[in-house]
Write a protein that holds these residues in place. Structure first.
Motif, PDB file in Angstrom:
ATOM      1  N   ALA A   2     -20.047   0.480  27.686  1.00 60.92           N
ATOM      2  CA  ALA A   2     -20.728   0.708  26.419  1.00 60.92           C
ATOM      3  C   ALA A   2     -20.706  -0.566  25.593  1.00 60.92           C
ATOM      4  CB  ALA A   2     -20.052   1.836  25.660  1.00 60.92           C
ATOM      5  N   ALA A   3     -21.845  -0.942  25.043  1.00 66.64           N
ATOM      6  CA  ALA A   3     -21.943  -2.118  24.179  1.00 66.64           C
ATOM      7  C   ALA A   3     -22.077  -1.655  22.742  1.00 66.64           C
ATOM      8  CB  ALA A   3     -23.139  -2.972  24.583  1.00 66.64           C
ATOM      9  N   PHE A   4     -21.183  -2.128  21.888  1.00 66.71           N
ATOM     10  CA  PHE A   4     -21.175  -1.760  20.473  1.00 66.71           C
ATOM     11  C   PHE A   4     -21.423  -2.991  19.621  1.00 66.71           C
ATOM     12  CE2 PHE A   4     -18.712   1.519  22.485  1.00 66.71           C
ATOM     13  CZ  PHE A   4     -19.049   2.665  21.793  1.00 66.71           C
ATOM     14  N   ARG A   5     -22.082  -2.805  18.488  1.00 67.53           N
ATOM     15  CA  ARG A   5     -22.228  -3.862  17.488  1.00 67.53           C
ATOM     16  C   ARG A   5     -21.275  -3.518  16.353  1.00 67.53           C
ATOM     17  NH1 ARG A   5     -25.437  -7.866  16.880  1.00 67.53           N
ATOM     18  NH2 ARG A   5     -26.912  -7.057  18.387  1.00 67.53           N
ATOM     19  N   THR A  28     -12.563  -3.173  32.890  1.00 65.45           N
ATOM     20  CA  THR A  28     -11.499  -3.056  31.893  1.00 65.45           C
ATOM     21  C   THR A  28     -11.716  -3.909  30.667  1.00 65.45           C
ATOM     22  OG1 THR A  28     -10.261  -4.753  33.056  1.00 65.45           O
ATOM     23  CG2 THR A  28      -9.747  -2.462  33.595  1.00 65.45           C
ATOM     24  N   THR A  29     -12.457  -4.976  30.791  1.00 65.98           N
ATOM     25  CA  THR A  29     -12.742  -5.862  29.669  1.00 65.98           C
ATOM     26  C   THR A  29     -14.012  -6.616  30.014  1.00 65.98           C
ATOM     27  OG1 THR A  29     -11.792  -7.527  28.191  1.00 65.98           O
ATOM     28  CG2 THR A  29     -11.383  -7.804  30.558  1.00 65.98           C
ATOM     29  N   VAL A  30     -14.519  -7.377  29.087  1.00 60.42           N
ATOM     30  CA  VAL A  30     -15.761  -8.101  29.356  1.00 60.42           C
ATOM     31  C   VAL A  30     -15.708  -9.470  28.690  1.00 60.42           C
ATOM     32  CG1 VAL A  30     -16.957  -7.125  27.356  1.00 60.42           C
ATOM     33  CG2 VAL A  30     -18.292  -7.945  29.301  1.00 60.42           C
ATOM     34  N   ALA A  31     -16.345 -10.435  29.327  1.00 61.73           N
ATOM     35  CA  ALA A  31     -16.516 -11.764  28.748  1.00 61.73           C
ATOM     36  C   ALA A  31     -17.994 -12.113  28.805  1.00 61.73           C
ATOM     37  CB  ALA A  31     -15.707 -12.796  29.524  1.00 61.73           C
ATOM     38  N   ALA A  32     -18.528 -12.594  27.698  1.00 61.34           N
ATOM     39  CA  ALA A  32     -19.928 -13.009  27.641  1.00 61.34           C
ATOM     40  C   ALA A  32     -20.004 -14.509  27.874  1.00 61.34           C
ATOM     41  CB  ALA A  32     -20.517 -12.654  26.283  1.00 61.34           C
ATOM     42  N   TYR A  33     -20.906 -14.918  28.754  1.00 59.10           N
ATOM     43  CA  TYR A  33     -21.152 -16.332  29.003  1.00 59.10           C
ATOM     44  C   TYR A  33     -22.642 -16.516  29.202  1.00 59.10           C
ATOM     45  CZ  TYR A  33     -21.031 -20.955  31.114  1.00 59.10           C
ATOM     46  OH  TYR A  33     -21.250 -22.276  31.390  1.00 59.10           O
ATOM     47  N   ARG A  34     -23.245 -17.282  28.322  1.00 58.94           N
ATOM     48  CA  ARG A  34     -24.686 -17.482  28.301  1.00 58.94           C
ATOM     49  C   ARG A  34     -25.384 -16.127  28.266  1.00 58.94           C
ATOM     50  NH1 ARG A  34     -25.286 -22.855  32.058  1.00 58.94           N
ATOM     51  NH2 ARG A  34     -24.020 -24.157  30.681  1.00 58.94           N
ATOM     52  N   LEU A  37     -22.764 -11.111  31.491  1.00 55.81           N
ATOM     53  CA  LEU A  37     -21.480 -10.482  31.174  1.00 55.81           C
ATOM     54  C   LEU A  37     -20.653 -10.473  32.451  1.00 55.81           C
ATOM     55  CD1 LEU A  37     -22.762  -7.384  29.173  1.00 55.81           C
ATOM     56  CD2 LEU A  37     -21.836  -9.513  28.241  1.00 55.81           C
ATOM     57  N   TYR A  38     -19.366 -10.761  32.321  1.00 58.78           N
ATOM     58  CA  TYR A  38     -18.447 -10.769  33.458  1.00 58.78           C
ATOM     59  C   TYR A  38     -17.349  -9.748  33.207  1.00 58.78           C
ATOM     60  CZ  TYR A  38     -20.836 -14.982  34.872  1.00 58.78           C
ATOM     61  OH  TYR A  38     -21.793 -15.872  35.269  1.00 58.78           O
ATOM     62  N   LEU A  39     -17.150  -8.849  34.175  1.00 60.64           N
ATOM     63  CA  LEU A  39     -16.171  -7.776  34.032  1.00 60.64           C
ATOM     64  C   LEU A  39     -15.251  -7.750  35.236  1.00 60.64           C
ATOM     65  CD1 LEU A  39     -19.274  -6.573  33.316  1.00 60.64           C
ATOM     66  CD2 LEU A  39     -17.820  -4.857  32.304  1.00 60.64           C
ATOM     67  N   PRO A  40     -13.932  -7.842  35.026  1.00 60.09           N
ATOM     68  CA  PRO A  40     -13.018  -7.645  36.150  1.00 60.09           C
ATOM     69  C   PRO A  40     -12.903  -6.159  36.450  1.00 60.09           C
ATOM     70  CG  PRO A  40     -11.775  -8.133  34.176  1.00 60.09           C
ATOM     71  CD  PRO A  40     -13.227  -8.227  33.815  1.00 60.09           C
ATOM     72  N   ASN A  41     -12.891  -5.823  37.705  1.00 59.43           N
ATOM     73  CA  ASN A  41     -12.698  -4.432  38.119  1.00 59.43           C
ATOM     74  C   ASN A  41     -11.203  -4.164  38.273  1.00 59.43           C
ATOM     75  OD1 ASN A  41     -15.233  -3.085  38.384  1.00 59.43           O
ATOM     76  ND2 ASN A  41     -15.698  -4.417  40.096  1.00 59.43           N
ATOM     77  N   TYR A  54      -9.694  -7.736  44.993  1.00 53.55           N
ATOM     78  CA  TYR A  54      -9.953  -7.712  43.560  1.00 53.55           C
ATOM     79  C   TYR A  54     -11.227  -8.502  43.330  1.00 53.55           C
ATOM     80  CZ  TYR A  54      -5.135  -6.164  43.229  1.00 53.55           C
ATOM     81  OH  TYR A  54      -3.965  -5.453  43.378  1.00 53.55           O
ATOM     82  N   ASP A  55     -11.998  -8.105  42.339  1.00 57.42           N
ATOM     83  CA  ASP A  55     -13.219  -8.830  42.080  1.00 57.42           C
ATOM     84  C   ASP A  55     -13.623  -8.745  40.622  1.00 57.42           C
ATOM     85  OD1 ASP A  55     -14.047  -6.202  41.972  1.00 57.42           O
ATOM     86  OD2 ASP A  55     -15.779  -6.459  43.243  1.00 57.42           O
ATOM     87  N   ALA A  56     -14.548  -9.611  40.271  1.00 58.41           N
ATOM     88  CA  ALA A  56     -15.189  -9.582  38.952  1.00 58.41           C
ATOM     89  C   ALA A  56     -16.682  -9.424  39.205  1.00 58.41           C
ATOM     90  CB  ALA A  56     -14.910 -10.849  38.182  1.00 58.41           C
ATOM     91  N   VAL A  57     -17.349  -8.768  38.288  1.00 58.27           N
ATOM     92  CA  VAL A  57     -18.765  -8.442  38.443  1.00 58.27           C
ATOM     93  C   VAL A  57     -19.562  -9.161  37.350  1.00 58.27           C
ATOM     94  CG1 VAL A  57     -20.428  -6.555  38.373  1.00 58.27           C
ATOM     95  CG2 VAL A  57     -18.187  -6.186  39.400  1.00 58.27           C
ATOM     96  N   ARG A  58     -20.704  -9.712  37.729  1.00 54.95           N
ATOM     97  CA  ARG A  58     -21.618 -10.303  36.748  1.00 54.95           C
ATOM     98  C   ARG A  58     -22.816  -9.390  36.594  1.00 54.95           C
ATOM     99  NH1 ARG A  58     -26.336 -12.023  36.381  1.00 54.95           N
ATOM    100  NH2 ARG A  58     -26.670 -11.917  38.625  1.00 54.95           N
ATOM    101  N   VAL A  59     -23.167  -9.108  35.354  1.00 54.35           N
ATOM    102  CA  VAL A  59     -24.377  -8.336  35.061  1.00 54.35           C
ATOM    103  C   VAL A  59     -25.158  -9.055  33.966  1.00 54.35           C
ATOM    104  CG1 VAL A  59     -23.443  -6.088  35.776  1.00 54.35           C
ATOM    105  CG2 VAL A  59     -23.171  -6.835  33.418  1.00 54.35           C
ATOM    106  N   ASP A  60     -26.454  -8.826  33.910  1.00 53.84           N
ATOM    107  CA  ASP A  60     -27.274  -9.401  32.842  1.00 53.84           C
ATOM    108  C   ASP A  60     -26.876  -8.801  31.509  1.00 53.84           C
ATOM    109  OD1 ASP A  60     -28.706 -10.877  34.704  1.00 53.84           O
ATOM    110  OD2 ASP A  60     -30.228  -9.310  34.936  1.00 53.84           O
ATOM    111  N   ARG A  61     -26.875  -9.611  30.494  1.00 53.66           N
ATOM    112  CA  ARG A  61     -26.545  -9.137  29.154  1.00 53.66           C
ATOM    113  C   ARG A  61     -27.697  -8.340  28.603  1.00 53.66           C
ATOM    114  NH1 ARG A  61     -24.227 -12.692  24.221  1.00 53.66           N
ATOM    115  NH2 ARG A  61     -23.293 -13.819  25.918  1.00 53.66           N
TER     116      ARG A  61
END
Length: 61
Positions: A2-5, A28-34, A37-41, A54-61
């Motif tokens: 969920a994305a909140f403002r 569990t958390t998210v980091a925005a870069y350009r 969005l990058y999320l560790p599973n 273990y992995d991290a996932v990239r999705v479009d913002r």
């Protein structure tokens, strides 16, 4: 995910959108870069072993 403002005080938030991906296990958390969005599973409930992946996932913002 969920994305909140949040307001400038960070005390009130409004749901902006729900982001889904088949690659999400337990994000569990998210980091925005350009523009991404990058999320560790998380691997809650998975016993850690030398071969546990273990992995991290990239999705479009």
């Amino acid at each position: 995910m969920a994305a909140f403002r949040l307001d400038v005080q960070g005390t009130l938030g409004r749901l902006e959108e729900i982001i889904t991906s088949a690659a999400f296990r337990v994000p569990t958390t998210v980091a925005a870069y350009r523009q991404d969005l990058y999320l560790p599973n998380a691997r809650f409930g998975t016993p850690p072993t030398p071969t546990t992946d273990y992995d991290a996932v990239r999705v479009d913002r």
